[in-house]
Design a protein around this motif. Sequence first.
Motif, PDB file in Angstrom:
ATOM      1  N   ARG A 119      50.935 -29.073 -95.817  1.00 38.69           N
ATOM      2  CA  ARG A 119      50.529 -27.848 -95.132  1.00 38.69           C
ATOM      3  C   ARG A 119      50.924 -26.666 -96.008  1.00 38.69           C
ATOM      4  NH1 ARG A 119      52.628 -27.262 -89.456  1.00 38.69           N
ATOM      5  NH2 ARG A 119      50.844 -28.528 -88.950  1.00 38.69           N
ATOM      6  N   TYR A 120      50.012 -25.728 -96.156  1.00 35.34           N
ATOM      7  CA  TYR A 120      50.294 -24.520 -96.919  1.00 35.34           C
ATOM      8  C   TYR A 120      50.816 -23.460 -95.961  1.00 35.34           C
ATOM      9  CZ  TYR A 120      49.847 -20.327 -99.656  1.00 35.34           C
ATOM     10  OH  TYR A 120      50.121 -19.141-100.285  1.00 35.34           O
ATOM     11  N   ILE A 121      51.952 -22.885 -96.327  1.00 31.07           N
ATOM     12  CA  ILE A 121      52.550 -21.815 -95.536  1.00 31.07           C
ATOM     13  C   ILE A 121      52.584 -20.561 -96.417  1.00 31.07           C
ATOM     14  CG2 ILE A 121      54.634 -21.019 -94.352  1.00 31.07           C
ATOM     15  CD1 ILE A 121      55.201 -23.907 -93.647  1.00 31.07           C
ATOM     16  N   PRO A 122      51.945 -19.471 -95.966  1.00 29.12           N
ATOM     17  CA  PRO A 122      51.938 -18.247 -96.780  1.00 29.12           C
ATOM     18  C   PRO A 122      53.354 -17.806 -97.158  1.00 29.12           C
ATOM     19  CG  PRO A 122      50.437 -18.039 -94.918  1.00 29.12           C
ATOM     20  CD  PRO A 122      51.210 -19.312 -94.720  1.00 29.12           C
ATOM     21  N   PHE A 123      53.513 -17.430 -98.393  1.00 30.91           N
ATOM     22  CA  PHE A 123      54.763 -16.957 -98.989  1.00 30.91           C
ATOM     23  C   PHE A 123      55.826 -18.043 -99.122  1.00 30.91           C
ATOM     24  CE2 PHE A 123      52.935 -13.271 -96.730  1.00 30.91           C
ATOM     25  CZ  PHE A 123      52.568 -12.531 -97.835  1.00 30.91           C
ATOM     26  N   ALA A 124      55.533 -19.257 -98.690  1.00 29.55           N
ATOM     27  CA  ALA A 124      56.502 -20.351 -98.811  1.00 29.55           C
ATOM     28  C   ALA A 124      55.948 -21.498 -99.648  1.00 29.55           C
ATOM     29  CB  ALA A 124      56.902 -20.859 -97.434  1.00 29.55           C
ATOM     30  N   GLY A 125      54.653 -21.549 -99.797  1.00 26.54           N
ATOM     31  CA  GLY A 125      54.037 -22.617-100.576  1.00 26.54           C
ATOM     32  C   GLY A 125      53.660 -23.810 -99.715  1.00 26.54           C
ATOM     33  N   LYS A 126      53.595 -24.941-100.347  1.00 29.93           N
ATOM     34  CA  LYS A 126      53.191 -26.164 -99.647  1.00 29.93           C
ATOM     35  C   LYS A 126      54.412 -26.955 -99.211  1.00 29.93           C
ATOM     36  CE  LYS A 126      48.831 -26.854-102.036  1.00 29.93           C
ATOM     37  NZ  LYS A 126      48.039 -27.756-102.874  1.00 29.93           N
ATOM     38  N   ILE A 127      54.385 -27.381 -97.955  1.00 28.38           N
ATOM     39  CA  ILE A 127      55.411 -28.312 -97.502  1.00 28.38           C
ATOM     40  C   ILE A 127      54.749 -29.692 -97.459  1.00 28.38           C
ATOM     41  CG2 ILE A 127      56.768 -26.616 -96.244  1.00 28.38           C
ATOM     42  CD1 ILE A 127      55.586 -27.799 -93.660  1.00 28.38           C
ATOM     43  N   LYS A 128      55.510 -30.690 -97.874  1.00 29.30           N
ATOM     44  CA  LYS A 128      54.939 -32.021 -98.016  1.00 29.30           C
ATOM     45  C   LYS A 128      55.824 -33.059 -97.343  1.00 29.30           C
ATOM     46  CE  LYS A 128      52.924 -30.598-102.356  1.00 29.30           C
ATOM     47  NZ  LYS A 128      52.822 -30.789-103.785  1.00 29.30           N
TER      48      LYS A 128
END
Length: 175
Positions: free
Chosen positions: A83-92
């Motif tokens: 999931r892409y989270i704005p300003f945090a990048g991708k969480i996997k």
Amino acid sequence: VVARNHFLTDRGLKLAAEIKLRAVTTVEEKQEISHRDLEDSMRLIGEFFEFETTDRASINDALPSYALKLTEGDRQLDCLWVRYIPFAGKIKFPIEIHLGGNLADTIDRLETVSEYVQKAIIITSEEQEKKLLDRLKVKKSRLLDKLVVISVEDVYKAVQATNVLKSFTTKLFAD
């Protein structure tokens, strides 16, 4: 049938799995069918929670762009939620299904990506869970802090709940 989609009840899911397993004669084939069924189940659950889901994702897909990549062989995870989270990048969230076979290989795949993921999920039996945790404790693995172990039964319960919630959402927000 709800909103032109077919959803199986818990009894229907078990019956469908039993029918598939009855047609197979060898233990390896039975494990492969169960493995594929669990992969599909984890994809369904991930999609419900609005993750990008990939079956048979390369280990390199779970590594960030700046990390060293594997160049030899095509090592794969059973499933990967992203999931892409704005300003945090991708969480996997890498997912491995271990119903038998080589436990060391399963651990190796998850340890390879453990530094770069939020949680690592493994679906296994209670007996295999004990072996897995024992090995990780002896190795003092960093994976131990990020590992979430889920039973096969819990996956099927989550699929049932996901189907119910999808049906409810479709009814609630239908045009």
